[in-house]
Design a protein around this motif. Structure first.
Motif, PDB file in Angstrom:
ATOM      1  N   ILE A  16     -11.201   1.808  -4.775  1.00  0.00           N
ATOM      2  CA  ILE A  16     -11.172   1.443  -6.345  1.00  0.00           C
ATOM      3  C   ILE A  16     -12.352   2.142  -6.981  1.00  0.00           C
ATOM      4  N   LEU A  17     -13.504   2.210  -6.379  1.00  0.00           N
ATOM      5  CA  LEU A  17     -14.348   3.088  -7.124  1.00  0.00           C
ATOM      6  C   LEU A  17     -14.197   4.507  -7.348  1.00  0.00           C
ATOM      7  N   ALA A  18     -13.492   5.216  -6.358  1.00  0.00           N
ATOM      8  CA  ALA A  18     -13.081   6.389  -6.495  1.00  0.00           C
ATOM      9  C   ALA A  18     -11.904   6.510  -7.515  1.00  0.00           C
ATOM     10  N   GLY A  19     -11.146   5.690  -7.662  1.00  0.00           N
ATOM     11  CA  GLY A  19     -10.347   5.682  -8.801  1.00  0.00           C
ATOM     12  C   GLY A  19     -10.668   5.594 -10.081  1.00  0.00           C
ATOM     13  N   ALA A  20     -11.682   4.853 -10.311  1.00  0.00           N
ATOM     14  CA  ALA A  20     -12.581   4.640 -11.593  1.00  0.00           C
ATOM     15  C   ALA A  20     -13.225   6.115 -11.708  1.00  0.00           C
ATOM     16  N   GLY A  21     -13.877   6.566 -10.636  1.00  0.00           N
ATOM     17  CA  GLY A  21     -14.684   7.683 -10.771  1.00  0.00           C
ATOM     18  C   GLY A  21     -13.887   8.918 -11.127  1.00  0.00           C
ATOM     19  N   ILE A  22     -12.574   8.973 -10.988  1.00  0.00           N
ATOM     20  CA  ILE A  22     -11.681   9.977 -11.543  1.00  0.00           C
ATOM     21  C   ILE A  22     -11.578  10.134 -12.924  1.00  0.00           C
ATOM     22  N   LEU A  27     -13.298  -0.080   2.860  1.00  0.00           N
ATOM     23  CA  LEU A  27     -12.564   1.251   2.394  1.00  0.00           C
ATOM     24  C   LEU A  27     -11.685   1.066   1.147  1.00  0.00           C
ATOM     25  N   PHE A  28     -11.095  -0.411   0.923  1.00  0.00           N
ATOM     26  CA  PHE A  28     -10.354  -0.378  -0.416  1.00  0.00           C
ATOM     27  C   PHE A  28     -11.390  -0.638  -1.464  1.00  0.00           C
ATOM     28  N   HIS A  57      -9.906  10.525  -3.953  1.00  0.00           N
ATOM     29  CA  HIS A  57      -9.151   9.132  -4.094  1.00  0.00           C
ATOM     30  C   HIS A  57      -8.019   9.263  -3.267  1.00  0.00           C
ATOM     31  N   LEU A  58      -7.318  10.599  -2.897  1.00  0.00           N
ATOM     32  CA  LEU A  58      -6.145  10.522  -2.082  1.00  0.00           C
ATOM     33  C   LEU A  58      -6.464  10.210  -0.612  1.00  0.00           C
ATOM     34  N   SER A  59      -7.738  11.018  -0.451  1.00  0.00           N
ATOM     35  CA  SER A  59      -8.317  10.710   1.167  1.00  0.00           C
ATOM     36  C   SER A  59      -8.575   9.254   1.438  1.00  0.00           C
ATOM     37  N   LEU A  60      -9.066   8.854   0.434  1.00  0.00           N
ATOM     38  CA  LEU A  60      -9.472   7.261   0.734  1.00  0.00           C
ATOM     39  C   LEU A  60      -8.158   6.320   0.678  1.00  0.00           C
ATOM     40  N   ALA A  61      -7.219   6.714  -0.003  1.00  0.00           N
ATOM     41  CA  ALA A  61      -6.001   5.990   0.001  1.00  0.00           C
ATOM     42  C   ALA A  61      -5.348   6.161   1.313  1.00  0.00           C
ATOM     43  N   THR A  62      -5.543   7.397   2.014  1.00  0.00           N
ATOM     44  CA  THR A  62      -4.873   7.474   3.213  1.00  0.00           C
ATOM     45  C   THR A  62      -5.854   6.994   4.258  1.00  0.00           C
ATOM     46  N   LEU A  63      -7.203   6.593   3.970  1.00  0.00           N
ATOM     47  CA  LEU A  63      -7.930   5.981   4.993  1.00  0.00           C
ATOM     48  C   LEU A  63      -7.639   4.517   4.982  1.00  0.00           C
ATOM     49  N   VAL A  64      -7.396   3.928   3.843  1.00  0.00           N
ATOM     50  CA  VAL A  64      -6.838   2.549   3.514  1.00  0.00           C
ATOM     51  C   VAL A  64      -5.600   2.472   4.401  1.00  0.00           C
ATOM     52  N   ALA A  87       0.879  -1.276   0.241  1.00  0.00           N
ATOM     53  CA  ALA A  87       0.068   0.034  -0.033  1.00  0.00           C
ATOM     54  C   ALA A  87       0.725   1.243   0.056  1.00  0.00           C
ATOM     55  N   PHE A  88       1.963   1.224   0.627  1.00  0.00           N
ATOM     56  CA  PHE A  88       2.775   2.482   0.737  1.00  0.00           C
ATOM     57  C   PHE A  88       3.392   2.548  -0.504  1.00  0.00           C
ATOM     58  N   ILE A  89       4.104   1.839  -1.218  1.00  0.00           N
ATOM     59  CA  ILE A  89       4.503   1.874  -2.432  1.00  0.00           C
ATOM     60  C   ILE A  89       3.466   2.125  -3.531  1.00  0.00           C
ATOM     61  N   LEU A  90       2.085   1.745  -3.287  1.00  0.00           N
ATOM     62  CA  LEU A  90       1.312   2.029  -4.257  1.00  0.00           C
ATOM     63  C   LEU A  90       0.834   3.499  -4.288  1.00  0.00           C
TER      64      LEU A  90
END
Length: 209
Positions: free
Chosen positions: A156-162, A151-152, A175-182, A71-74
């Motif tokens: 994924i849905l947020a990434g597609a939503g972009i 959350l993950f 998308h970035l906020s959800l990444a931090t929540l994950v 996740a950190f690398i991602l």
């Protein structure tokens, strides 16, 4: 350190490599806060006997560790894609320009981020499912795994939503906020696993006389 890097980011007119380090340090700071919160919150906790699930624990710990590193690398790869200017290169999802392996560096980098997200995603879902299977022995671990999976999926849905919203700034922020929540959910789960104690709060009465 995060504050200093934030200042350097402004001074260097948002150089991509400074933003990359800034994001990494910021996520590390979040991890530290989550760890301190969980460990400090467990007043009156007692050590948890791990013998009944010892075999599963070793394997599960490796899954959790792998998920955190992945996740950190991602997250950092996403920052690199933005810094490179390839974040808006693929205008379709899940394929890029109708192909799994599009030609051109920006397209290949963007698609590489999606491939990495798929690999890390499978690892995270495996970790979340394994955590859920341990809910009988450790309910807090099971629920943490369920929250992580939800959350993950949302991420994924947020990434597609972009892509679907034409790369709107609002969706990028989500998308970035959800990444931090994950990331937060993973650190929370890791703290529960590597500091195995149950939440047992004592009833404290205060004599005001």
């Amino acid at each position: 350190l995060a504050a200093v890097l934030g200042g350097i980011t402004v001074w260097t007119e948002l150089a991509w490599w400074v933003r990359l380090f800034h994001l990494g340090i910021a996520e590390a700071a979040v991890a530290c806060m989550v760890y301190v919160l969980v460990v400090g919150w467990r007043a009156g906790s007692q050590p948890l006997a791990l013998e009944p699930m010892a075999k599963e624990t070793n394997r599960f710990r490796m899954l959790v560790l792998g998920s955190i590193l992945g996740a950190f690398i991602l997250i950092l790869s996403g920052s690199y894609i933005v810094g490179y200017g390839a974040s808006s290169s693929c205008a379709t999802w899940p394929l890029c320009r109708g192909s799994l392996f599009p030609e051109g560096t920006p397209y290949a980098l963007h698609m590489g981020h999606r491939f990495l997200a798929a690999v890390v995603g499978m690892l995270i879902f495996h970790t979340a499912a394994s955590a859920w299977l341990l809910r009988a022995q450790r309910p807090e671990v099971g629920w943490a795994g369920l929250i992580l999976a939800i959350l993950f999926v949302t991420e994924i849905l947020a990434g597609a939503g972009i892509v679907w919203t034409g790369f709107s700034i609002q969706m990028k922020a989500v998308h970035l906020s959800l990444a931090t929540l994950v990331w937060t959910a993973l650190v929370f789960l890791a703290t529960l696993v590597y500091s195995p104690q149950r939440f047992e709060f004592r009833d404290v009465s205060i004599d005001l006389r």
